[in-house]
Design an enzyme around this catalytic site. Sequence first.
Site, PDB file in Angstrom:
ATOM      1  N   CYS A  38       0.823  -1.216   0.000  1.00 17.83           N
ATOM      2  CA  CYS A  38       0.000   0.000   0.000  1.00 17.83           C
ATOM      3  C   CYS A  38       0.861   1.272   0.000  1.00 17.83           C
ATOM      4  CB  CYS A  38      -0.910  -0.048   1.231  1.00 17.83           C
ATOM      5  SG  CYS A  38      -1.787   1.467   1.591  1.00 17.83           S
ATOM      6  N   CYS A  41      -0.011   3.979   2.524  1.00 22.57           N
ATOM      7  CA  CYS A  41       0.359   3.589   3.893  1.00 22.57           C
ATOM      8  C   CYS A  41       1.784   4.047   4.200  1.00 22.57           C
ATOM      9  CB  CYS A  41       0.253   2.077   4.069  1.00 22.57           C
ATOM     10  SG  CYS A  41      -1.410   1.413   3.852  1.00 22.57           S
TER      11      CYS A  41
END
Length: 115
Positions: A38, A41
């Site tokens: 991700c 993230c």
Amino acid sequence: MQQETTVGSLITVTDATFTEVVLTSDRPVVVDFWAEWCPPCKMIEKSLVELAQEFGDRLTIAKLNSDDNPQATRRYAVMSLPTLLVFRRGEVVGSVVGSRPKLHLRQSLTTHAGL
């Protein structure tokens, strides 16, 4: 309090340590649900480390890898990453979904954590 590892000043929690570290904490805890794959993230991690240092012992910021810890991810119906859930006295009191600038994160965490 059992802590597996820390990243900067972020605590890493797992399904096995979630109750002990998050739900029974006497201070507010922010859990960052994230995954290796991700990119957003990774974008907020530096801000979270800096915010953990700013908040000091008033707030705990923890990371939980959603891929490795599906029980907590399912229990709290996390559908998007990153998702930050703010817990007070074992209850979810707020959330931030998606990558946000540090200023937005600071304001949201301060409000939700009651600081």
